[in-house]
Design a protein around this motif. Sequence first.
Motif, PDB file in Angstrom:
ATOM      1  N   ARG A  82      -5.042   0.795  -4.011  1.00 33.67           N
ATOM      2  CA  ARG A  82      -5.515   1.631  -5.121  1.00 33.67           C
ATOM      3  C   ARG A  82      -5.618   3.090  -4.699  1.00 33.67           C
ATOM      4  N   ALA A  83      -5.512   3.983  -5.653  1.00 36.73           N
ATOM      5  CA  ALA A  83      -5.671   5.415  -5.394  1.00 36.73           C
ATOM      6  C   ALA A  83      -6.969   5.636  -4.619  1.00 36.73           C
TER       7      ALA A  83
ATOM      8  N   ILE B 232      -9.096  11.707  -1.243  1.00 40.14           N
ATOM      9  CA  ILE B 232      -8.004  12.536  -0.728  1.00 40.14           C
ATOM     10  C   ILE B 232      -8.361  13.202   0.596  1.00 40.14           C
TER      11      ILE B 232
ATOM     12  N   TRP C 159      -6.099  -2.473   1.010  1.00 32.60           N
ATOM     13  CA  TRP C 159      -5.625  -1.089   1.205  1.00 32.60           C
ATOM     14  C   TRP C 159      -5.033  -0.997   2.604  1.00 32.60           C
TER      15      TRP C 159
ATOM     16  N   CYS D 243     -13.911   4.039  -1.302  1.00 33.21           N
ATOM     17  CA  CYS D 243     -12.809   4.433  -2.192  1.00 33.21           C
ATOM     18  C   CYS D 243     -12.560   3.318  -3.192  1.00 33.21           C
ATOM     19  N   ASP D 244     -12.718   2.091  -2.745  1.00 35.80           N
ATOM     20  CA  ASP D 244     -12.494   0.927  -3.599  1.00 35.80           C
ATOM     21  C   ASP D 244     -13.693   0.012  -3.385  1.00 35.80           C
TER      22      ASP D 244
END
Length: 162
Positions: free
Chosen positions: A72-73, A76, A53, A109-110
């Motif tokens: 990856r997404a 937020i 990322w 997040c990942d």
Amino acid sequence: MFDFAARPDADTATIWDDLVAAADGVTAGERDGIANMANVAALCWELLPDLNWAGFYRMIDDELVLGPFQGRAACIRIALGRGVCGTAAATKATQRIDDVHAFPGHIACDAASASELVVPLVVAGRVIGVLDLDSPMPGRFTPADAAGAERLCAMIAARLVG
Ligand code: SME
């Protein structure tokens, strides 16, 4: 088209020299901060080996909000002081984390992320966001990476506003 050659086998300082020069080239003369973040995230992704990322969070109303990135997404919104990114923003200090699972409050997040480097972006004394780099390799980021990322952020920060 921009065509920068990645040299993953070069020494760390050389890789960052290449990255800072490339980032200077693509952002000089462009006044749109989002466009500049997008290109710098792409350059980090292309020139730095072993990342999963690379990208930016922007400070909006005292909260970090996801900006342009590669990978990856991701989460937020991150509150100031939370996770590695929120800690970097709140303390104005680079966070170089060898093992994210040992970092209190790390925001996963990942699940593949093992180590992380986050550098605050400071313009006129104010944190306008952070650069966040994640790696699936524990201990991926050395002090030379932190120095290189700080050099990059010092050069581009003012070009990421607006
Ligand atoms: N791990 C970060 C959150 C952002 S993602 O890694 C993209 C943190 O703890 O702040």
